[in-house]
Structure formats: structure tokens, C-alpha cells
Design an enzyme around this catalytic site. Structure first.
Site, PDB file in Angstrom:
ATOM      1  N   LYS A  22       0.734  80.603  15.617  1.00 38.99           N
ATOM      2  CA  LYS A  22       1.942  80.884  14.818  1.00 38.99           C
ATOM      3  C   LYS A  22       2.232  79.742  13.844  1.00 38.99           C
ATOM      4  O   LYS A  22       2.562  79.988  12.689  1.00 38.99           O
ATOM      5  CB  LYS A  22       3.176  81.049  15.731  1.00 38.99           C
ATOM      6  N   ARG A  97      13.155  84.353  20.461  1.00 39.48           N
ATOM      7  CA  ARG A  97      12.383  84.329  21.697  1.00 39.48           C
ATOM      8  C   ARG A  97      13.140  84.961  22.847  1.00 39.48           C
ATOM      9  O   ARG A  97      12.728  84.831  23.991  1.00 39.48           O
ATOM     10  CB  ARG A  97      12.066  82.888  22.059  1.00 39.48           C
ATOM     11  N   ARG A 143      -6.157  71.351  21.566  1.00 35.71           N
ATOM     12  CA  ARG A 143      -5.182  71.015  20.519  1.00 35.71           C
ATOM     13  C   ARG A 143      -4.805  69.532  20.585  1.00 35.71           C
ATOM     14  O   ARG A 143      -4.524  68.992  21.636  1.00 35.71           O
ATOM     15  CB  ARG A 143      -3.917  71.869  20.683  1.00 35.71           C
ATOM     16  N   ARG A 176      -0.142  67.342  22.939  1.00 33.90           N
ATOM     17  CA  ARG A 176       1.300  67.614  22.922  1.00 33.90           C
ATOM     18  C   ARG A 176       1.794  67.664  24.356  1.00 33.90           C
ATOM     19  O   ARG A 176       1.144  68.267  25.211  1.00 33.90           O
ATOM     20  CB  ARG A 176       1.528  68.974  22.241  1.00 33.90           C
ATOM     21  N   ARG A 187       5.391  77.775  30.184  1.00 33.93           N
ATOM     22  CA  ARG A 187       5.665  78.387  28.873  1.00 33.93           C
ATOM     23  C   ARG A 187       5.179  79.828  28.836  1.00 33.93           C
ATOM     24  O   ARG A 187       5.818  80.697  28.240  1.00 33.93           O
ATOM     25  CB  ARG A 187       4.989  77.573  27.749  1.00 33.93           C
TER      26      ARG A 187
HETATM   27  P1  AMP Z   1       7.011  75.887  20.368  1.00 35.75           P
HETATM   28  O1  AMP Z   1       6.538  74.707  19.621  1.00 35.75           O
HETATM   29  O2  AMP Z   1       7.459  76.988  19.466  1.00 35.75           O
HETATM   30  O3  AMP Z   1       6.035  76.330  21.418  1.00 35.75           O
HETATM   31  O4  AMP Z   1       8.353  75.412  21.145  1.00 35.75           O
HETATM   32  C1  AMP Z   1       8.364  74.299  22.011  1.00 35.75           C
HETATM   33  C2  AMP Z   1       9.559  74.354  22.951  1.00 35.75           C
HETATM   34  O5  AMP Z   1      10.809  74.375  22.194  1.00 35.75           O
HETATM   35  C3  AMP Z   1       9.629  75.595  23.827  1.00 35.75           C
HETATM   36  O6  AMP Z   1       8.823  75.474  24.986  1.00 35.75           O
HETATM   37  C4  AMP Z   1      11.126  75.639  24.156  1.00 35.75           C
HETATM   38  O7  AMP Z   1      11.486  74.666  25.120  1.00 35.75           O
HETATM   39  C5  AMP Z   1      11.759  75.238  22.836  1.00 35.75           C
HETATM   40  N1  AMP Z   1      11.995  76.402  21.941  1.00 35.75           N
HETATM   41  C6  AMP Z   1      11.331  76.673  20.785  1.00 35.75           C
HETATM   42  N2  AMP Z   1      11.786  77.802  20.214  1.00 35.75           N
HETATM   43  C7  AMP Z   1      12.755  78.263  21.027  1.00 35.75           C
HETATM   44  C8  AMP Z   1      13.608  79.415  20.993  1.00 35.75           C
HETATM   45  N3  AMP Z   1      13.569  80.320  19.994  1.00 35.75           N
HETATM   46  N4  AMP Z   1      14.498  79.583  22.019  1.00 35.75           N
HETATM   47  C9  AMP Z   1      14.583  78.697  23.018  1.00 35.75           C
HETATM   48  N5  AMP Z   1      13.795  77.602  23.125  1.00 35.75           N
HETATM   49  C10 AMP Z   1      12.895  77.377  22.139  1.00 35.75           C
END
Ligand code: AMP
Length: 243
Positions: A22, A97, A143, A176, A187
Site C-alpha cells: 500500500k 481500518r 523489508r 521496522r 497486525r
Molecule cells: P501501517 O504502517 O499502516 O501498517 O500502520 C502502523 C500502525 O499504526 C498500525 O499497526 C496501528 O497501530 C497504527 N495505525 C495505522 N493506521 C491506523 C488506523 N487507520 N486505525 C488505527 N490504527 C492505525
């Protein structure tokens, strides 16, 4: 050939499991159409790193791979989407989400379009990037990110020139924090429980299209750009060949 020269509002939402690409694809769409790429994950991770008050509040959830509360994330979105550069569109990466976030986004766009003198639109193109679990783990195991500039690499699919150093600024690359296997598992559980219903929400209203997330970033981009170009709001617009 020219980029898009005439178009209406472009609102793209990319949904998909962790590791589906994404972030990479959002950056490409944003740069092509000249619209902002908005990623709550990046904003939240930066806040944790900088130890801001928001960062302290969300630190545990982000480090454990759990979702941050809808109230916090929607407030962040509202602030960002109200900025001027979002009037002609945006790419949302990792939002919504949860069903609550999806409903919030629909209401927000409707209210904004009613109250705005600009051409803010409400139509979203929601694209689901599909990838199976084996490929997710394989991809995330490779990654690496640059902690200072945020560049993302994959040791197998898109490695840096010099192993473990960033091509742009020469800083060390790291895994990361939330890509470590235990957190990644959490996740994926969160994704299945809270985010898959979001896909159903859009499916029920026939507002979602999907693309396969396997293959090279270029191959995935071609699939995504062809979906975008088929949208009503882009018909008649000029675009460069190659997507
Ligand atoms: P990502 O980089 O998009 O995988 O997001 C990393 C972390 O940020 C996730 O594991 C959540 O803890 C938090 N996060 C990101 N987007 C959201 C969202 N839309 N709603 C709630 N938590 C989020």
C-alpha cells in the site's frame, strides 16, 4: 505525453494486509496525480519516534501492532484532510481500518462537499490489494527502512545498492519495529478482525475493486493505474502511456 490535465476530484483508498505494498503504491499514485499521500501509520510512527504527546498516547498500540483508537485516528484525518492540498484529492494508505472509520470518512466527505465552495468531491475509488499470508511474511521478512529519510527497501525485491545502507543518505537500514514476527502476527489478527469488515462494507455497496498484490511493484502499479483510469472522473483526461 502529458500527465492528467483535466480532472475532477481524485479520492483513492488503498486497502490490504500489511506488506501488500500500500505504501509503495500510494506514493506512486500521489506523485503521478499530484495529490497528497496520507498514511496514519507514518504519522503515528513519527509521533512515537519524536515522543510527542500524541506519540506517548499511541506508543503501546503501535509497538504491539494493535489499532489506535478510532477517535484519535479520525481526529488526525480530519485535521489533515481539511488542509488545502486535499481539495483536489488524496490517496489514503491504511485508512479506514475499521467500520467506524469508514462511516466517519463518508460523513466527513459529504459534509465537506456540502459546505465547501471548492470542487471537493465525495466519490472514492476503493482498491483492495490482495496478497496471501505466505507472501506477506516472505515480503516483510525482507523489508528494511531508513530511519532518517523513511526510504523503504526489500532485500529480495528492491535491495539497496550497498547492503544495509540507504541509497539516498547512506544511513543504516533497520527492520521496522512492527515487522518483527510476533508483532506482525498481531497486525494480521487485527487486520482480519477489524479491517476485513471494512472491505465487506464497501463490497456491500459495490464501491470496491481489487487487484492482485503479487509480482513486482511495477506490475502492481499497472493493475492499479488501469483501475484508476477506468474511473468516470478520469475519462477524457490525458495520461502518459506506461501505466
Ligand atoms: P501501517 O504502517 O499502516 O501498517 O500502520 C502502523 C500502525 O499504526 C498500525 O499497526 C496501528 O497501530 C497504527 N495505525 C495505522 N493506521 C491506523 C488506523 N487507520 N486505525 C488505527 N490504527 C492505525
Amino acid at each position: 505525453m502529458k500527465r492528467v490535465i483535466e480532472r475532477e476530484f481524485i479520492g483513492v483508498v488503498l486497502l490490504g494486509p500489511p506488506g501488500s505494498g500500500k505504501g509503495t503504491q500510494s506514493k506512486r499514485i500521489a506523485s503521478w496525480y499530484g495529490i497528497p499521500h496520507i498514511s496514519p501509520g507514518n504519522i503515528l510512527r513519527d509521533a512515537v519516534k519524536a515522543r510527542t504527546s500524541l506519540g506517548m498516547k499511541v506508543q503501546k498500540a503501535v509497538q504491539r501492532g494493535e489499532l489506535v483508537s478510532d477517535a484519535v485516528v479520525c481526529a488526525l484525518r480530519e485535521e489533515r484532510l481539511n488542509e488545502h492540498d486535499c481539495n483536489s484529492g488524496f490517496v489514503l494508505d491504511g485508512f479506514p481500518r475499521s467500520i467506524a472509520q469508514a462511516v466517519w470518512l463518508d460523513v466527513f466527505l459529504q459534509e465537506r462537499s456540502l459546505s465547501s465552495a471548492t470542487r471537493c468531491g465525495t466519490a472514492l475509488l476503493v482498491i483492495q490489494i490482495e496478497l496471501d499470508e505466505d507472501q506477506i511474511f516472505a515480503r516483510l521478512a525482507g523489508r528494511r527502512i531508513c530511519q532518517s529519510c523513511g526510504a523503504v527497501y526489500n532485500l529480495y525485491a528492491g535491495p539497496p545498492v550497498s547492503s544495509d545502507l540507504c541509497d539516498y543518505d547512506g544511513n543504516a537500514l533497520i527492520v521496522r519495529e512492527d515487522d518483527h514476527p510476533e508483532v506482525l502476527h498481531e497486525r494480521l489478527v487485527e487486520y482480519t478482525h477489524r479491517s476485513l469488515p471494512v472491505i465487506l462494507y464497501y463490497k456491500n455497496e459495490d464501491r470496491i475493486t481489487s487487484v492482485q498484490g503479487s509480482g513486482t511493484p511495477e506490475a502492481i502499479s499497472r493493475r492499479i493505474f488501469s483501475k484508476i483510469k477506468n474511473q468516470r472522473w478520469l475519462r477524457g483526461a490525458e495520461s502518459r502511456s506506461g501505466h
